[in-house]
Design a protein around this motif. Structure first.
Motif, PDB file in Angstrom:
ATOM      1  N   PHE A  51     -18.808  13.615  12.627  1.00 25.61           N
ATOM      2  CA  PHE A  51     -17.883  12.626  13.169  1.00 25.61           C
ATOM      3  C   PHE A  51     -18.536  11.247  13.091  1.00 25.61           C
ATOM      4  O   PHE A  51     -19.734  11.111  12.808  1.00 25.61           O
ATOM      5  CB  PHE A  51     -17.529  12.960  14.625  1.00 25.61           C
ATOM      6  CG  PHE A  51     -18.725  12.974  15.539  1.00 25.61           C
ATOM      7  CD1 PHE A  51     -19.115  11.837  16.238  1.00 25.61           C
ATOM      8  CD2 PHE A  51     -19.482  14.131  15.694  1.00 25.61           C
ATOM      9  CE1 PHE A  51     -20.219  11.838  17.059  1.00 25.61           C
ATOM     10  CE2 PHE A  51     -20.598  14.137  16.522  1.00 25.61           C
ATOM     11  CZ  PHE A  51     -20.965  12.991  17.203  1.00 25.61           C
ATOM     12  N   MET A  52     -17.742  10.238  13.388  1.00 24.28           N
ATOM     13  CA  MET A  52     -18.230   8.865  13.482  1.00 24.28           C
ATOM     14  C   MET A  52     -18.324   8.466  14.953  1.00 24.28           C
ATOM     15  O   MET A  52     -17.493   8.862  15.774  1.00 24.28           O
ATOM     16  CB  MET A  52     -17.280   7.895  12.762  1.00 24.28           C
ATOM     17  CG  MET A  52     -17.335   7.971  11.248  1.00 24.28           C
ATOM     18  SD  MET A  52     -18.822   7.172  10.616  1.00 24.28           S
ATOM     19  CE  MET A  52     -18.461   7.164   8.849  1.00 24.28           C
TER      20      MET A  52
ATOM     21  N   ARG B  76     -20.943   4.677  12.971  1.00 26.73           N
ATOM     22  CA  ARG B  76     -22.112   5.324  12.390  1.00 26.73           C
ATOM     23  C   ARG B  76     -21.866   6.835  12.348  1.00 26.73           C
ATOM     24  O   ARG B  76     -21.405   7.420  13.335  1.00 26.73           O
ATOM     25  CB  ARG B  76     -23.365   5.000  13.200  1.00 26.73           C
ATOM     26  CG  ARG B  76     -23.652   3.509  13.281  1.00 26.73           C
ATOM     27  CD  ARG B  76     -24.645   3.178  14.383  1.00 26.73           C
ATOM     28  NE  ARG B  76     -25.976   3.663  14.083  1.00 26.73           N
ATOM     29  CZ  ARG B  76     -26.897   2.954  13.427  1.00 26.73           C
ATOM     30  NH1 ARG B  76     -26.602   1.732  12.995  1.00 26.73           N
ATOM     31  NH2 ARG B  76     -28.088   3.447  13.187  1.00 26.73           N
ATOM     32  N   PRO B  77     -22.214   7.501  11.220  1.00 26.66           N
ATOM     33  CA  PRO B  77     -21.946   8.943  11.092  1.00 26.66           C
ATOM     34  C   PRO B  77     -22.994   9.792  11.810  1.00 26.66           C
ATOM     35  O   PRO B  77     -24.200   9.518  11.743  1.00 26.66           O
ATOM     36  CB  PRO B  77     -22.002   9.172   9.577  1.00 26.66           C
ATOM     37  CG  PRO B  77     -22.932   8.115   9.070  1.00 26.66           C
ATOM     38  CD  PRO B  77     -22.742   6.922   9.959  1.00 26.66           C
TER      39      PRO B  77
ATOM     40  N   GLU C 167     -13.404  11.157   8.402  1.00 20.75           N
ATOM     41  CA  GLU C 167     -12.046  11.654   8.637  1.00 20.75           C
ATOM     42  C   GLU C 167     -11.857  12.177  10.060  1.00 20.75           C
ATOM     43  O   GLU C 167     -10.728  12.405  10.490  1.00 20.75           O
ATOM     44  CB  GLU C 167     -11.733  12.771   7.642  1.00 20.75           C
ATOM     45  CG  GLU C 167     -11.709  12.310   6.187  1.00 20.75           C
ATOM     46  CD  GLU C 167     -11.418  13.451   5.237  1.00 20.75           C
ATOM     47  OE1 GLU C 167     -11.344  14.612   5.712  1.00 20.75           O
ATOM     48  OE2 GLU C 167     -11.260  13.201   4.032  1.00 20.75           O
ATOM     49  N   ALA C 168     -12.958  12.376  10.799  1.00 22.26           N
ATOM     50  CA  ALA C 168     -12.858  12.916  12.155  1.00 22.26           C
ATOM     51  C   ALA C 168     -12.600  11.801  13.167  1.00 22.26           C
ATOM     52  O   ALA C 168     -12.794  10.612  12.894  1.00 22.26           O
ATOM     53  CB  ALA C 168     -14.140  13.672  12.519  1.00 22.26           C
ATOM     54  N   GLU C 169     -12.162  12.211  14.341  1.00 22.17           N
ATOM     55  CA  GLU C 169     -11.882  11.256  15.417  1.00 22.17           C
ATOM     56  C   GLU C 169     -13.205  10.675  15.933  1.00 22.17           C
ATOM     57  O   GLU C 169     -14.153  11.423  16.199  1.00 22.17           O
ATOM     58  CB  GLU C 169     -11.163  11.964  16.564  1.00 22.17           C
ATOM     59  CG  GLU C 169     -10.659  11.049  17.651  1.00 22.17           C
ATOM     60  CD  GLU C 169      -9.442  10.243  17.224  1.00 22.17           C
ATOM     61  OE1 GLU C 169      -9.180   9.216  17.880  1.00 22.17           O
ATOM     62  OE2 GLU C 169      -8.776  10.637  16.246  1.00 22.17           O
ATOM     63  N   PRO C 170     -13.313   9.346  16.081  1.00 18.08           N
ATOM     64  CA  PRO C 170     -14.565   8.757  16.609  1.00 18.08           C
ATOM     65  C   PRO C 170     -14.849   9.265  18.032  1.00 18.08           C
ATOM     66  O   PRO C 170     -13.948   9.499  18.832  1.00 18.08           O
ATOM     67  CB  PRO C 170     -14.283   7.250  16.595  1.00 18.08           C
ATOM     68  CG  PRO C 170     -13.183   7.067  15.609  1.00 18.08           C
ATOM     69  CD  PRO C 170     -12.340   8.313  15.694  1.00 18.08           C
TER      70      PRO C 170
END
Length: 609
Positions: A32-33, A38-39, A94-97
């Motif tokens: 996720f971010m 930042r990943p 692509e994931a929810e922060p």
């Protein structure tokens, strides 16, 4: 018989190292971010501790070790790791922060403190007390600067053990404890804890201990950073940090410290890119040690909590190894006592209402809750500390001192002037200091910057008025509060009392006045003799405190003293009498000062006649 490995291409080769790394990462981790873009990755079946995708540390090194363990010691190539990280970063985007915390976090009505252990243990504190937990309910990130906290253990009075390690007074210790309690609350601005004292007071060691209680690190004390980028890197990777032996604070660092207290975000170029950026967001718990931080900016001075440390006598000085052992033995108990107090503060905090909200009002509300629980007076100590810091700022500002003197000399209505009129009215030194405003524009800027500090000492600065058309110049209304006027008047009264004539000194005044009374044969002396006589007519200054308590009422002798002093001032040629005006002699037509009512002739002419 094991199934045949899936073919990666037409030539019958197996999946590439990069593909295997991606598959392994997807199986073991969620990606996720963070809210700042930042990943990160977090284990699906492990503690809520995240790993950064960027950089060689974090997920990259962990994934390489996991691959090697799963493939009989085969090591993945650097190119395969880089390709895998690129794919996983795209998946994270692509994931929810998600929100990430560093060391402390808010979870519902509780506060969670990450102990930074490999197992992911934490402590949860709420109005009902505190408890240890095996897994945190929130996501924590970690950095290489962090060290584990010991698990708190209720073992006697931990605050008393901390008190034995510090050499400040009770008032300073209470304020320090309240600051420590607040340092575990993440969602409020924390003032900068400042240990101040001369050499040999243990400032650096005290700072190391206090920062270690909140956020242990391999480098709890840091030197002042060289630039904003170095500062951002330090602040982003530690919840609490201390700047040691600060002698002077440049303007850019002063501004950076203020922003770090209230919350900051610094934009920097992402590694290995030309146009991509990363944002470092942080709000930190800060401390510093200093003998004298020099001329502080007013906005920074208002964000300080100053703890004065006393000189340690040589007979009571302890070796550092002894102090380290005592601190290590007490750390767990100190944490337990602080968490006990924090739980009580969280319990009473909803009922705490401030009638006055000083600067850093959220922190002041925590102080009020601590006072309510402990029966201390940390709020008063904090206000006094803030006033002292502001006074130090004004002491280093010559223009501010001149403005203060100008306002104190005005009446209750104060002054309403343009900046140019203020510049023309203040008492400027013969040699203008570097900080003195060179023109009215700079004077206005300094007044705006100094306005909060001036208000702290009771001087209001209002720049909302405008002068008449057509210029419509900005007017500054400067007024002293009623409390300040009373304080100034009281100080002036004390000074006047110290210089007043006392009846105990009446004999001195009488003898001086008699000695300086002119006799007929002395009336022709030159001006030098007259000046000497006039000097002897000055009333003597009180010499002892006991003199001020003898016969305060005016008696006949006092009246006689006044009359004799008046006669001495009337001697011819003095020219400085405030009681009589000069007349022309009816005989010689020369000017003289009559010393008897109705006298029209110069005493010398009268004697000659």
């Amino acid at each position: 018989m094991s199934p045949e490995p899936k073919q990666d291409d037409e030539k019958g080769r197996g999946p590439s190292q990069a593909s295997q790394l991606v598959a392994l990462a997807r199986e073991k981790f969620d990606h996720f971010m963070s809210e700042d873009g930042r990943p990160y990755a977090v284990k699906k079946d492990g503690p809520n501790t995240v790993y950064a995708l960027r950089g060689k540390a974090g997920l990259r090194s962990l994934l390489a070790r996991m691959y090697t363990d799963a493939h009989g010691g085969s090591v993945p190539s650097q190119s395969a790791l880089a390709d895998a990280m690129t794919v996983l970063e795209g998946q994270a985007a692509e994931a929810e922060p998600r929100h990430l915390a560093l060391r402390v976090a808010r979870h519902q009505d509780r506060i969670v403190v990450d102990l930074a252990t490999p197992e992911g243990r934490c402590v949860s504190i709420g109005p009902d007390g505190w408890r240890r937990q095996s897994t945190a309910p929130v996501l924590f990130r970690r950095s290489g600067a962090m060290k584990p906290l010991p698990e708190p253990i209720s073992d006697g009075d931990g605050l008393a053990k901390l008190r034995d390690l510090l050499n400040t007074d009770e008032e300073g210790f209470h304020l320090l404890v309240a600051w420590l309690v607040a340092s575990f609350i993440p969602d409020l601005p924390h003032p900068i804890l400042t240990f101040r004292g001369e050499q040999g007071t243990g400032k650096s060691y005290a700072a190391k201990m206090v920062i270690g209680i909140v956020d242990p690190s391999g480098a709890p004390k840091r030197t002042a950073p060289r630039d904003i980028k170095a500062w951002a890197t330090q602040a982003f990777n530690s919840w609490a940090l201390c700047l040691d032996n600060v002698s002077i604070i440049p303007d850019w660092l002063s501004d950076a410290l203020c922003r770090a207290v209230t919350g900051d975000g610094i934009v920097d170029r992402a590694l290995y890119t030309d146009d991509d950026v990363v944002v470092l967001e942080f709000r930190r718990v800060l401390a510093m040690t200093t003998i004298d931080a020099g001329a502080l900016a007013g906005d920074l001075a208002e964000r300080l909590v100053t703890i004065e440390l006393h000189t340690i006598p040589d007979a009571k000085r302890r070796e550092e190894n002894e102090m380290d052992q005592a601190y290590a033995d007490a750390h767990a108990a100190i944490l337990a006592s602080l968490f006990d107090l924090l739980a009580e503060v969280l319990k009473v905090l909803p009922d705490v209402v401030l009638t006055e909200r000083p600067r850093m009002a959220d922190f002041a509300r925590i102080l009020a809750a601590v006072d309510k629980v402990q029966g201390w007076k940390t709020m008063d100590s904090y206000k006094a500390s803030a006033r002292d810091a502001v006074a130090d700022v004004l002491d280093g500002e010559p223009f501010a001192q001149a403005v203060v003197a100008l306002v104190d000399g005005a009446g209750p209505e104060g002054l309403t002037l343009t900046t140019q009129q203020i510049l023309d009215s203040v008492a400027a030194p013969d040699k203008l200091p570097k900080k003195w405003p060179k023109d009215s524009t700079r004077a206005g800027g300094q007044l705006k910057r100094l306005a909060p500090a001036l208000r702290t000492i009771g001087i209001e600065v209002d720049d909302s008025q405008r002068g008449p058309a057509p210029k419509r110049q900005r007017l500054y209304k400067l007024t002293a509060s009623a409390d300040r006027r009373c304080e100034t008047a009281s100080t002036a009264s004390i000074g006047a009392e110290k210089g007043a004539v006392t009846s105990g000194n009446s004999m001195d005044a009488e003898m001086d006045a008699v000695a300086s009374t002119p006799r007929p044969e002395q009336l022709g002396v030159d001006a030098v003799d007259a000046e000497m006589d006039a000097g002897r007519a000055v009333v003597s200054i009180p010499r002892t405190v006991s003199d001020q308590h003898v016969s305060p009422a005016m008696d006949a002798r006092d009246a006689m003293d006044a009359g004799m002093q008046q006669l001495s001032n009337a001697a011819p040629g003095y020219g400085r009498s405030l009681n009589r005006s000069a007349s022309l002699c009816a005989s010689c037509r020369e000017p003289f000062e009559p010393y008897e009512p109705g006298q029209t002739t110069h005493p010398g002419c009268e004697a000659a006649a």
